[in-house]
Enzyme design. Structure first.
Site, short mmCIF file in Angstrom:
data_model
loop_
_atom_site.label_atom_id
_atom_site.label_comp_id
_atom_site.label_asym_id
_atom_site.label_seq_id
_atom_site.Cartn_x
_atom_site.Cartn_y
_atom_site.Cartn_z
N GLU A 19 -0.43 7.51 2.28
CA GLU A 19 0.83 7.75 1.56
C GLU A 19 0.68 7.32 0.10
O GLU A 19 -0.23 6.53 -0.22
CB GLU A 19 1.97 7.00 2.25
CG GLU A 19 2.15 7.50 3.68
CD GLU A 19 3.41 6.98 4.36
OE1 GLU A 19 4.15 6.18 3.75
OE2 GLU A 19 3.65 7.40 5.50
N GLU A 40 -11.59 7.52 3.83
CA GLU A 40 -12.00 6.91 5.11
C GLU A 40 -12.27 5.42 4.97
O GLU A 40 -13.16 4.89 5.62
CB GLU A 40 -13.24 7.62 5.66
CG GLU A 40 -12.97 9.01 6.18
CD GLU A 40 -12.13 9.00 7.44
OE1 GLU A 40 -11.85 7.91 7.97
OE2 GLU A 40 -11.72 10.09 7.85
P1 TGC Z 1 -5.42 -4.22 12.57
O1 TGC Z 1 -4.39 -5.23 12.97
O2 TGC Z 1 -6.78 -4.67 12.20
O3 TGC Z 1 -5.57 -3.11 13.72
C1 TGC Z 1 -4.45 -2.53 14.38
C2 TGC Z 1 -4.97 -2.06 15.73
O4 TGC Z 1 -5.95 -1.02 15.55
C3 TGC Z 1 -7.23 -1.45 16.05
N1 TGC Z 1 -8.23 -1.00 15.07
C4 TGC Z 1 -9.08 0.01 15.29
N2 TGC Z 1 -9.28 0.79 16.36
C5 TGC Z 1 -10.23 1.74 16.26
N3 TGC Z 1 -10.95 1.97 15.14
C6 TGC Z 1 -10.76 1.19 14.04
N4 TGC Z 1 -11.48 1.43 12.92
C7 TGC Z 1 -9.80 0.16 14.09
N5 TGC Z 1 -9.35 -0.75 13.19
C8 TGC Z 1 -8.41 -1.46 13.82
C9 TGC Z 1 -7.14 -2.95 16.16
O5 TGC Z 1 -8.00 -3.43 17.16
C10 TGC Z 1 -5.68 -3.15 16.52
O6 TGC Z 1 -5.52 -2.82 17.88
P2 TGC Z 1 -4.46 -3.62 18.80
O7 TGC Z 1 -4.67 -3.09 20.17
O8 TGC Z 1 -4.82 -5.08 18.64
O9 TGC Z 1 -3.12 -3.30 18.23
O10 TGC Z 1 -4.79 -3.34 11.42
P3 TGC Z 1 -4.50 -3.69 9.90
O11 TGC Z 1 -3.16 -3.15 9.56
O12 TGC Z 1 -4.78 -5.17 9.63
O13 TGC Z 1 -5.55 -2.80 9.12
C11 TGC Z 1 -6.88 -3.01 9.11
C12 TGC Z 1 -7.58 -2.07 8.08
C13 TGC Z 1 -7.34 -2.53 6.65
C14 TGC Z 1 -9.06 -2.15 8.40
C15 TGC Z 1 -7.07 -0.62 8.25
O14 TGC Z 1 -5.75 -0.50 7.83
C16 TGC Z 1 -7.91 0.38 7.50
O15 TGC Z 1 -8.92 0.84 8.01
N6 TGC Z 1 -7.50 0.78 6.24
C17 TGC Z 1 -8.14 1.88 5.53
C18 TGC Z 1 -7.35 3.14 5.74
C19 TGC Z 1 -8.21 4.36 5.73
O16 TGC Z 1 -9.40 4.34 5.93
N7 TGC Z 1 -7.58 5.52 5.59
C20 TGC Z 1 -8.28 6.77 5.71
C21 TGC Z 1 -7.31 7.92 5.75
S1 TGC Z 1 -7.99 9.42 6.39
C22 TGC Z 1 -9.09 9.94 5.25
O17 TGC Z 1 -9.41 9.33 4.29
C23 TGC Z 1 -9.69 11.25 5.54
S2 TGC Z 1 -10.85 11.82 4.41
C24 TGC Z 1 -11.50 12.99 5.39
C25 TGC Z 1 -12.44 13.94 4.79
O18 TGC Z 1 -12.01 14.76 3.93
O19 TGC Z 1 -13.62 13.92 5.21
P1 FAD Z 2 -5.48 2.02 -2.69
O1 FAD Z 2 -5.27 1.68 -1.26
O2 FAD Z 2 -4.32 1.96 -3.62
O3 FAD Z 2 -6.66 1.11 -3.27
C1 FAD Z 2 -6.88 0.95 -4.67
C2 FAD Z 2 -8.02 -0.05 -4.88
O4 FAD Z 2 -7.67 -1.30 -4.35
C3 FAD Z 2 -9.32 0.35 -4.18
O5 FAD Z 2 -10.41 0.08 -5.01
C4 FAD Z 2 -9.35 -0.55 -2.96
O6 FAD Z 2 -10.67 -0.82 -2.50
C5 FAD Z 2 -8.72 -1.81 -3.53
N1 FAD Z 2 -8.16 -2.69 -2.50
C6 FAD Z 2 -7.32 -2.36 -1.50
N2 FAD Z 2 -7.01 -3.45 -0.76
C7 FAD Z 2 -7.70 -4.48 -1.29
C8 FAD Z 2 -7.82 -5.88 -0.97
N3 FAD Z 2 -7.18 -6.41 0.07
N4 FAD Z 2 -8.62 -6.64 -1.75
C9 FAD Z 2 -9.29 -6.11 -2.80
N5 FAD Z 2 -9.20 -4.81 -3.16
C10 FAD Z 2 -8.42 -4.02 -2.40
N6 FAD Z 2 -6.12 10.47 3.63
C11 FAD Z 2 -5.63 11.01 4.77
O7 FAD Z 2 -4.79 10.42 5.44
N7 FAD Z 2 -6.05 12.24 5.20
C12 FAD Z 2 -6.98 12.97 4.52
O8 FAD Z 2 -7.35 14.07 4.93
C13 FAD Z 2 -7.50 12.42 3.29
N8 FAD Z 2 -8.37 13.14 2.54
C14 FAD Z 2 -8.75 12.66 1.29
C15 FAD Z 2 -9.51 13.48 0.45
C16 FAD Z 2 -9.86 13.02 -0.83
C17 FAD Z 2 -10.64 13.91 -1.76
C18 FAD Z 2 -9.47 11.73 -1.25
C19 FAD Z 2 -9.86 11.21 -2.60
C20 FAD Z 2 -8.73 10.92 -0.41
C21 FAD Z 2 -8.34 11.39 0.87
N9 FAD Z 2 -7.52 10.63 1.71
C22 FAD Z 2 -7.03 11.14 2.88
C23 FAD Z 2 -6.98 9.35 1.23
C24 FAD Z 2 -7.97 8.20 1.29
O9 FAD Z 2 -8.16 7.76 2.59
C25 FAD Z 2 -7.42 7.10 0.39
O10 FAD Z 2 -7.59 7.53 -0.95
C26 FAD Z 2 -8.12 5.76 0.60
O11 FAD Z 2 -7.85 5.26 1.89
C27 FAD Z 2 -7.69 4.71 -0.45
O12 FAD Z 2 -6.31 4.68 -0.58
P2 FAD Z 2 -5.64 4.78 -2.04
O13 FAD Z 2 -6.25 5.95 -2.71
O14 FAD Z 2 -4.19 4.78 -1.89
O15 FAD Z 2 -6.15 3.49 -2.80
#
Ligand code: TGC
Ligand code: FAD
Length: 388
Positions: A138, A368
Site C-alpha cells: 500500500e 519481495e
Molecule cells: P510476523 O509476526 O513475523 O509474521 C506473521 C505471521 O506470518 C508468518 N510469516 C511467514 N510465513 C511464511 N513465509 C514468510 N516469509 C513469513 N514471514 C512471517 C509468521 O510465522 C507469523 O505466523 P503466525 O502463525 O505466528 O501468525 O509479521 P510482521 O508483521 O512482524 O512482519 C515481518 C516482515 C517484516 C518480515 C514482513 O512484514 C515482510 O516480509 N515485509 C516485507 C513485505 C514484502 O516483502 N512485500 C512484498 C510485496 S509483493 C511483491 O513485492 C511482488 S513483486 C513481484 C514481481 O514482480 O516479481
Molecule cells: P518502504 O517500506 O517505504 O521502505 C523504504 C525504505 O525503508 C527501504 O529502503 C526499506 O528497506 C527501509 N526500511 C523499512 N523498514 C525498515 C526498518 N525497520 N529499519 C530500517 N530500514 C527500513 N507489491 C505487491 O504487493 N505486489 C506486486 O506485484 C508488487 N510488484 C512490484 C513491482 C515493482 C516494479 C516494484 C518496485 C515494487 C512492487 N511491489 C509489489 C512493492 C514492493 O514489494 C515494495 O516496493 C517493497 O516491499 C518496499 O515497500 P515500499 O516501496 O513501500 O518501501
C-alpha cells in the site's frame, strides 16, 4: 591457459540436476535465446510488456509449474527455479510476470482457495487465458504490511472492500487480483475481478526499471465481493507472507540469470576491446573483476540449488529464503553495475545488456522485501529479537 569449465557454471551445478531438470532448463533456455532476448531491448525502450509471449510461456508449462493437477505441469521446486533463472537471463520483467502469476496468484488460490475457485481459475491461468495480480503493498509503506489500511466488512452474504494498493505487477492487465485486506476476522484474501463496480486500476508510467513489465495501482471503492470469492483457507498475515516465500525463492534463482547475462557480455567485450596495446581481458584488474563476478554467481547458484532441494523436502524456512534473496540480489546488482562500468561509455547503451539488467535489478532488490527487511529477518533468527 585454456579451461574446460563452463564460465557460467564453474562448479558444474548442471551435473547435480536430474534429467527432467536439465530438460526444463534447456527448453526454457532455448525459448529465451530464440524468442525473448531478441525483443527485450525494444520492449524495455518502448516501456511495453511483450504480451504476445504469454501464449508460448503457457504452452511451455511455465505458469503455475509447481502445481499438481488443474492443467499445471507439476514440476519440482528446482525446476521452477531454473525456469526463473532462464527467463531472467532474458529480462527480469518476463520473470516477474511468471513469478506473480505462479507464486503470488495461483499458489494462494491452490493453497487457500475452495475447490470451485481452483477449478475456475487455475486451468485458465495455467493456459495464460486469465492473468492475475497480487495486491499487498500500500502507498503508506510496503515493508510493513501489518499496517495495511485496505479493509473489508461483511454485508449479508457479501463483503464490501475499500482501500488501495500500490506498485502492483500486472495491475492493469489482470483479470483477477488477489487482494489482501483487514477484516474483523483477520487478514483475508479476496479475488477481485476486472469489471467489478468500484474496482479501478491505473498504470504507473515512466519507470526507469522493469520497463518491460506492467506496474500499477489498484483502487477499491465499496467493491462488493461475494463470499465465494474470498479465500476460505487463511485469515492472517501468514497467508500473503507464505506467498512471498514462494516468489522470493524463485527470485533467488532468477537474478542468477541476469548476472550470467552480464558476465557473458563482459567476457566477450573485453576480448575484443584493445587498449594500451592489449585486449582488456588480458589486464589483471579486469580479470579480477570478472573472477569476482564468477565467484558471486557460483555462490548464488549453490545457495539456490541447496534451497530448492530443502524446499522439495518440505523443510524450507523463510529465513533461509531471506538469506538467499539478500545474497543473490545484492550479488546480481553488484555484477550488473560492475559490468556496466567495464563496458565504459558503451555501458550506457541499450545495445549491451548490463544497464538494462542493472536498472531492473534495482526493483528486484526492493520488491519481495527490501535488502534491509531480509537482513533483519536473518538478524531476528540469530538473536531472537525483532528489530524491525
Ligand atoms: P510476523 O509476526 O513475523 O509474521 C506473521 C505471521 O506470518 C508468518 N510469516 C511467514 N510465513 C511464511 N513465509 C514468510 N516469509 C513469513 N514471514 C512471517 C509468521 O510465522 C507469523 O505466523 P503466525 O502463525 O505466528 O501468525 O509479521 P510482521 O508483521 O512482524 O512482519 C515481518 C516482515 C517484516 C518480515 C514482513 O512484514 C515482510 O516480509 N515485509 C516485507 C513485505 C514484502 O516483502 N512485500 C512484498 C510485496 S509483493 C511483491 O513485492 C511482488 S513483486 C513481484 C514481481 O514482480 O516479481
Ligand atoms: P518502504 O517500506 O517505504 O521502505 C523504504 C525504505 O525503508 C527501504 O529502503 C526499506 O528497506 C527501509 N526500511 C523499512 N523498514 C525498515 C526498518 N525497520 N529499519 C530500517 N530500514 C527500513 N507489491 C505487491 O504487493 N505486489 C506486486 O506485484 C508488487 N510488484 C512490484 C513491482 C515493482 C516494479 C516494484 C518496485 C515494487 C512492487 N511491489 C509489489 C512493492 C514492493 O514489494 C515494495 O516496493 C517493497 O516491499 C518496499 O515497500 P515500499 O516501496 O513501500 O518501501
Amino acid at each position: 591457459m585454456s579451461t574446460q569449465l563452463d564460465p557460467m557454471d564453474l562448479y558444474d551445478v548442471r551435473s547435480e540436476l536430474s534429467e527432467e531438470e536439465v530438460m526444463v532448463k534447456d527448453t526454457v533456455g532455448r525459448f529465451v535465446d530464440d524468442k525473448v532476448i531478441p525483443l527485450m531491448r525494444e520492449a524495455f525502450e518502448k516501456h511495453e510488456f511483450p504480451r504476445h509471449l504469454i501464449g508460448e510461456v503457457a504452452e511451455l508449462g511455465l505458469l503455475g509449474s509447481s502445481i499438481e493437477g488443474y492443467d499445471c505441469a507439476g514440476l519440482n521446486s528446482v525446476s521452477y527455479g531454473l525456469i526463473c533463472q532462464e527467463l531472467e537471463r532474458g529480462d527480469s520483467g518476463l520473470r516477474s510476470f511468471v513469478s506473480v502469476q505462479s507464486s503470488l496468484v495461483m499458489f494462494p488460490i491452490h493453497a487457500y482457495g475452495s475447490e470451485e475457485q481452483k477449478q475456475r481459475w487455475l486451468p485458465a491461468m495455467a493456459r495464460g487465458e486469465a492473468i492475475g495480480c497480487f495486491g499487498l503493498t500500500e502507498p503508506q509503506g510496503g515493508s510493513d504490511p501489518s499496517n495495511m489500511k485496505t479493509h473489508a466488512k461483511r454485508d449479508g452474504k457479501d463483503w464490501i472492500l475499500n482501500g488501495s494498493k500500490m506498485w502492483i505487477t500486472n495491475a492493469t492487465i489482470a483479470d483477477a487480483a488477489v487482494v489482501w485486506a483487514k477484516t474483523d476476522e483477520g487478514v483475508k484474501g479476496f479475488i477481485v475481478e476486472k469489471g467489478m463496480p468500484g474496482y479501478d486500476t491505473q498504470e504507473i508510467e515512466d519507470k526507469f526499471s522493469l520497463r518491460a513489465s506492467v506496474t500499477g495501482a489498484l483502487f477499491f471503492n465499496n467493491v462488493r465481493v461475494p463470499e465465494a470469492s474470498v479465500l476460505p483457507g487463511v485469515s492472517s498475515l501468514k497467508g500473503p507472507l507464505s506467498c512471498l516465500t514462494q516468489a522470493r525463492y524463485g527470485i533467488t534463482w532468477g537474478v542468477i540469470g541476469a548476472a550470467q547475462a552480464c558476465l557473458n557480455e563482459v567476457l566477450s567485450y573485453t576480448q575484443d576491446r584493445v587498449l594500451f596495446g592489449r585486449p582488456l581481458a588480458n589486464t589483471q584488474t579486469i580479470q579480477i573483476r570478472m573472477a569476482n563476478m564468477a565467484r558471486q554467481i557460483t555462490t548464488s547458484q549453490l545457495l539456490s540449488l541447496r534451497l530448492g532441494r530443502i524446499k522439495d523436502k518440505g523443510e524450507l524456512s523463510p529465513t533461509q529464503v531471506s538469506l538467499a534473496k539478500w545474497n543473490n540480489c545484492r550479488a546480481a546488482l553488484d555484477i550488473a553495475r560492475d559490468a556496466r562500468d567495464i563496458l565504459g561509455g558503451a555501458g550506457i547503451s541499450a545495445e549491451y545488456v548490463p544497464i538494462r539488467h542493472m536498472l531492473n535489478l534495482e526493483s528486484v532488490i526492493t520488491y519481495e522485501g527490501t535488502e534491509t527487511i531480509h537482513q533483519l529477518v536473518v538478524g531476528k533468527e540469530l538473536t531472537g529479537v525483532n528489530a524491525f
